[in-house]
Design a protein around this motif. Structure first.
Motif, PDB file in Angstrom:
ATOM      1  N   ILE A 164      -7.468  63.330  72.382  1.00 43.47           N
ATOM      2  CA  ILE A 164      -8.868  63.549  72.019  1.00 43.47           C
ATOM      3  C   ILE A 164      -9.174  65.040  72.009  1.00 43.47           C
ATOM      4  CG2 ILE A 164     -11.273  63.172  72.682  1.00 43.47           C
ATOM      5  CD1 ILE A 164     -10.445  60.548  73.885  1.00 43.47           C
ATOM      6  N   TRP A 165      -8.510  65.767  72.909  1.00 43.60           N
ATOM      7  CA  TRP A 165      -8.752  67.195  72.982  1.00 43.60           C
ATOM      8  C   TRP A 165      -8.323  67.917  71.703  1.00 43.60           C
ATOM      9  CZ3 TRP A 165      -9.726  64.542  77.142  1.00 43.60           C
ATOM     10  CH2 TRP A 165     -10.607  65.079  78.113  1.00 43.60           C
ATOM     11  N   ILE A 166      -7.362  67.341  71.006  1.00 39.08           N
ATOM     12  CA  ILE A 166      -6.947  67.949  69.736  1.00 39.08           C
ATOM     13  C   ILE A 166      -8.087  67.836  68.731  1.00 39.08           C
ATOM     14  CG2 ILE A 166      -5.311  67.861  67.821  1.00 39.08           C
ATOM     15  CD1 ILE A 166      -3.252  66.831  69.814  1.00 39.08           C
ATOM     16  N   VAL A 167      -8.779  66.701  68.780  1.00 42.40           N
ATOM     17  CA  VAL A 167      -9.930  66.512  67.888  1.00 42.40           C
ATOM     18  C   VAL A 167     -11.028  67.522  68.247  1.00 42.40           C
ATOM     19  CG1 VAL A 167     -11.572  64.832  67.001  1.00 42.40           C
ATOM     20  CG2 VAL A 167      -9.311  64.084  67.701  1.00 42.40           C
ATOM     21  N   VAL A 168     -11.174  67.790  69.546  1.00 46.53           N
ATOM     22  CA  VAL A 168     -12.144  68.802  70.001  1.00 46.53           C
ATOM     23  C   VAL A 168     -11.748  70.167  69.445  1.00 46.53           C
ATOM     24  CG1 VAL A 168     -13.094  69.992  72.014  1.00 46.53           C
ATOM     25  CG2 VAL A 168     -12.651  67.547  72.124  1.00 46.53           C
ATOM     26  N   PHE A 169     -10.447  70.503  69.592  1.00 43.19           N
ATOM     27  CA  PHE A 169      -9.960  71.795  69.110  1.00 43.19           C
ATOM     28  C   PHE A 169     -10.257  71.956  67.621  1.00 43.19           C
ATOM     29  CE2 PHE A 169      -8.411  72.119  73.116  1.00 43.19           C
ATOM     30  CZ  PHE A 169      -7.092  71.789  73.392  1.00 43.19           C
ATOM     31  N   GLN A 170     -10.112  70.856  66.887  1.00 40.70           N
ATOM     32  CA  GLN A 170     -10.361  70.905  65.441  1.00 40.70           C
ATOM     33  C   GLN A 170     -11.786  71.331  65.157  1.00 40.70           C
ATOM     34  OE1 GLN A 170      -7.416  67.467  63.762  1.00 40.70           O
ATOM     35  NE2 GLN A 170      -9.533  66.928  64.143  1.00 40.70           N
ATOM     36  N   GLU A 171     -12.700  70.740  65.907  1.00 42.18           N
ATOM     37  CA  GLU A 171     -14.109  71.050  65.672  1.00 42.18           C
ATOM     38  C   GLU A 171     -14.403  72.509  66.022  1.00 42.18           C
ATOM     39  OE1 GLU A 171     -16.829  67.976  66.340  1.00 42.18           O
ATOM     40  OE2 GLU A 171     -18.538  69.342  66.602  1.00 42.18           O
ATOM     41  N   VAL A 172     -13.763  72.968  67.099  1.00 35.51           N
ATOM     42  CA  VAL A 172     -13.942  74.354  67.514  1.00 35.51           C
ATOM     43  C   VAL A 172     -13.413  75.298  66.436  1.00 35.51           C
ATOM     44  CG1 VAL A 172     -13.207  76.088  69.201  1.00 35.51           C
ATOM     45  CG2 VAL A 172     -13.836  73.816  69.969  1.00 35.51           C
ATOM     46  N   MET A 173     -12.247  74.962  65.906  1.00 35.81           N
ATOM     47  CA  MET A 173     -11.597  75.825  64.921  1.00 35.81           C
ATOM     48  C   MET A 173     -12.202  75.677  63.539  1.00 35.81           C
ATOM     49  SD  MET A 173      -7.760  75.004  66.043  1.00 35.81           S
ATOM     50  CE  MET A 173      -7.042  75.513  64.501  1.00 35.81           C
ATOM     51  N   GLY A 174     -12.899  74.581  63.321  1.00 36.73           N
ATOM     52  CA  GLY A 174     -13.409  74.297  61.984  1.00 36.73           C
ATOM     53  C   GLY A 174     -12.278  73.940  61.046  1.00 36.73           C
ATOM     54  N   VAL A 175     -11.170  73.472  61.615  1.00 37.00           N
ATOM     55  CA  VAL A 175     -10.007  73.110  60.792  1.00 37.00           C
ATOM     56  C   VAL A 175      -9.502  71.750  61.234  1.00 37.00           C
ATOM     57  CG1 VAL A 175      -7.578  73.639  60.352  1.00 37.00           C
ATOM     58  CG2 VAL A 175      -9.238  75.478  60.409  1.00 37.00           C
ATOM     59  N   GLU A 176      -9.132  70.927  60.264  1.00 37.77           N
ATOM     60  CA  GLU A 176      -8.571  69.625  60.631  1.00 37.77           C
ATOM     61  C   GLU A 176      -7.079  69.732  60.801  1.00 37.77           C
ATOM     62  OE1 GLU A 176     -10.001  66.392  57.943  1.00 37.77           O
ATOM     63  OE2 GLU A 176      -9.703  65.283  59.804  1.00 37.77           O
ATOM     64  N   ILE A 177      -6.588  69.363  61.967  1.00 36.17           N
ATOM     65  CA  ILE A 177      -5.137  69.323  62.176  1.00 36.17           C
ATOM     66  C   ILE A 177      -4.691  67.860  62.175  1.00 36.17           C
ATOM     67  CG2 ILE A 177      -3.245  70.188  63.582  1.00 36.17           C
ATOM     68  CD1 ILE A 177      -5.165  71.822  65.187  1.00 36.17           C
ATOM     69  N   LEU A 178      -5.425  67.056  62.958  1.00 35.74           N
ATOM     70  CA  LEU A 178      -5.063  65.649  63.117  1.00 35.74           C
ATOM     71  C   LEU A 178      -5.810  64.833  62.052  1.00 35.74           C
ATOM     72  CD1 LEU A 178      -4.945  64.008  66.674  1.00 35.74           C
ATOM     73  CD2 LEU A 178      -4.752  62.752  64.570  1.00 35.74           C
ATOM     74  N   THR A 179      -5.369  64.965  60.810  1.00 33.77           N
ATOM     75  CA  THR A 179      -6.064  64.263  59.732  1.00 33.77           C
ATOM     76  C   THR A 179      -5.673  62.790  59.712  1.00 33.77           C
ATOM     77  OG1 THR A 179      -4.298  64.745  58.192  1.00 33.77           O
ATOM     78  CG2 THR A 179      -6.098  66.331  58.284  1.00 33.77           C
ATOM     79  N   GLN A 180      -6.598  61.973  59.239  1.00 31.67           N
ATOM     80  CA  GLN A 180      -6.343  60.531  59.206  1.00 31.67           C
ATOM     81  C   GLN A 180      -5.224  60.209  58.225  1.00 31.67           C
ATOM     82  OE1 GLN A 180      -9.818  58.184  58.515  1.00 31.67           O
ATOM     83  NE2 GLN A 180      -8.814  56.294  59.118  1.00 31.67           N
ATOM     84  N   GLU A 181      -5.170  60.953  57.122  1.00 26.55           N
ATOM     85  CA  GLU A 181      -4.145  60.627  56.124  1.00 26.55           C
ATOM     86  C   GLU A 181      -2.757  60.998  56.589  1.00 26.55           C
ATOM     87  OE1 GLU A 181      -4.764  62.813  52.527  1.00 26.55           O
ATOM     88  OE2 GLU A 181      -5.395  64.617  53.599  1.00 26.55           O
ATOM     89  N   LYS A 182      -2.647  62.138  57.299  1.00 30.81           N
ATOM     90  CA  LYS A 182      -1.314  62.573  57.750  1.00 30.81           C
ATOM     91  C   LYS A 182      -0.889  61.839  59.019  1.00 30.81           C
ATOM     92  CE  LYS A 182      -0.443  67.247  56.084  1.00 30.81           C
ATOM     93  NZ  LYS A 182      -0.581  68.660  56.393  1.00 30.81           N
ATOM     94  N   PHE A 183      -1.856  61.532  59.865  1.00 30.36           N
ATOM     95  CA  PHE A 183      -1.525  60.949  61.172  1.00 30.36           C
ATOM     96  C   PHE A 183      -2.351  59.690  61.441  1.00 30.36           C
ATOM     97  CE2 PHE A 183       0.880  64.671  61.991  1.00 30.36           C
ATOM     98  CZ  PHE A 183       0.135  65.754  61.554  1.00 30.36           C
TER      99      PHE A 183
END
Lengths: 224, 218
Positions: A164-183
């Motif tokens: 879940i923290w990765i999703v938090v990091f994404q919001e902080v960065m304004g970048v999607e890392i853990l995308t639904q399509e890739k993961f």
């Protein structure tokens, strides 16, 4: 003798969240003590002199450190609602995957850090790619596993809550890392945590968590 | 049903030796299969697809990976002989905590013989700090497990046959810094399960020389 259970933690830490989930699943009453990691209490330094980190569980005055060790201790001390499987082989598998998740989380952190603190677009992309490499490893392995299928959340799922923290990091960065399509498998898993009653009580509130990491990394980016 | 136990291992690996010690403690017969990590066998890749590393224990066809996880598995399956983990949950937690800590020695030790100059000094310092802390944890007990040889003893003792190699390349003496720990390792070597599982320090030293050549470390 009355049980005295204390948890030394940090509200924003995914490793503390795990312990709170485990304690709540077992219905164990505990006192939570928030630690300022920039100004560690004498109690924390006394209870975890080796690593000086949180979480630390103190049960009737006796300290246990390292989140996975603490989780096993909780499971062995309060035997109802088992977190780990009984069968030795299944238990070994659970331990293996929990360790794998931890290793991957720490491995993707440099990539995330690079993406946050870099000034150049290219470096930022590189950081994201590095982080995604490790997410890939997690996705590939978790997709084939059955333990996310059931209603019951056990040792591996509790360990995986740090995703879940990765999703938090994404919001902080304004970048999607853990995308639904890739993961898709990882994405589904993070949703499961967000929807689960016990996790909901333990996962820190979203907005303050995002704000906290924004502030932290503002410092990181500035110091570069 | 007859038990079938296979160990995929590398003779010089102190992590693999942990499993050998545990199997010997339990008096278990097993098939040892030496692995060539430069040319990994189909069996290794099948049994440990995630890490492709040794040791791997295959028990009745089912693989278990990661040395400390394997040792715990062995202890739990064959629980009625020479228990390695204590029964008390708090003591178990302490044993697990410190056993995980000993894993730090693996990477620090590698840096000791792989690097030179400042990098090596840093590794040496870290390595000795770890050993000293572990020596403190041992205290005056005969074993880390107390009166009996236990989980943490298994986790750490296998590094002792690597001490000579570390000392040679790192230019230091473990005994000078941690005499109690060396005394403990000698006490452990009096046990058949340990002496039959650990490798000759001179052979390990030779192994490191070979590895350094291969990796181009002068």
């Amino acid at each position: 003798m009355a049980e005295e259970v204390k948890l030394f933690g940090k509200w924003a830490s995914p490793f503390c969240c795990r312990i709170e989930v485990a304690l709540k699943l077992k219905g164990v009453e505990y006192e939570y003590i928030e630690e300022d990691m920039l100004n560690k209490s004498p109690a924390l330094l006394n209870y975890n002199p080796v690593h000086k980190k949180i979480p630390v569980l103190v049960h009737n005055g006796k300290p246990i450190a390292e989140s996975l060790v603490i989780m096993e201790y909780i499971d062995e001390t309060w035997k109802h609602n088992p977190i780990l499987p009984i069968d030795p082989f299944e238990k070994a598998m659970a331990r293996f995957w929990a360790k794998f998740i931890d290793d991957k989380f720490w491995a993707l952190w440099p990539g995330v850090k690079k993406a946050i603190t870099s000034s150049g677009e290219k470096e930022r992309e590189e950081g994201i790619e590095e982080a995604q490499l490790h997410l890939n490893a997690l996705e590939t392995q978790l997709k084939e596993k059955k333990f996310f299928g059931g209603e019951k959340l056990g040792f591996v799922e509790i360990s995986a809550s740090l995703l879940i923290w990765i999703v938090v990091f994404q919001e902080v960065m304004g970048v999607e890392i853990l995308t639904q399509e890739k993961f898709p498998a990882l994405h589904k898993l993070t949703q499961k945590f967000v929807d689960d009653d016990v996790f909901k009580q333990c996962v820190p509130p979203w907005e303050p968590l995002v704000a906290y990491f924004k502030a932290q990394w503002g410092t990181l980016a500035a110091s570069k | 049903m007859a038990e079938e136990i296979i160990l995929l291992d590398l003779w010089a690996s102190m992590l693999g030796m942990r499993v050998r010690v545990a199997l010997a403690e339990k008096g278990l017969k097993y098939e040892y299969r030496e692995q060539d990590l430069r040319d990994k066998s189909p069996l290794l890749l099948e049994m440990n697809p995630v890490h492709k590393k040794i040791p791997v224990l295959i028990h009745n066809g089912k693989p278990i990976c990661e040395s400390l996880i394997i040792v715990q598995y062995i202890d739990e399956v064959w629980y009625n002989k020479s228990p390695l983990l204590p029964s008390d949950p708090y003591k178990r937690a302490q044993a697990r905590f410190w056993a995980d800590y000993t894993d730090k020695l693996y990477e620090l030790g590698r840096q000791l013989w792989l690097t030179k100059g400042e990098e090596q000094e840093t590794a040496k310092k870290g390595f000795m700090e770890c050993l000293k802390l572990l020596e403190g944890e041992l205290g005056d007990k005969p074993y880390f497990g107390g009166e009996n040889f236990g989980f943490l003893d298994v986790a750490l003792v296998t590094f002792s046959c690597w001490f000579f190699a570390y000392e040679s390349f790192g230019n230091f003496s473990v005994e000078a810094e941690c005499p109690k720990l060396v005394a403990w390792s000698k006490r452990c070597m009096e046990k058949d399960s340990v002496s039959s599982s650990l490798e000759d320090p001179l052979k390990i030293h030779g192994f490191v020389i070979m590895m350094r050549k291969e990796l181009g470390v002068e």
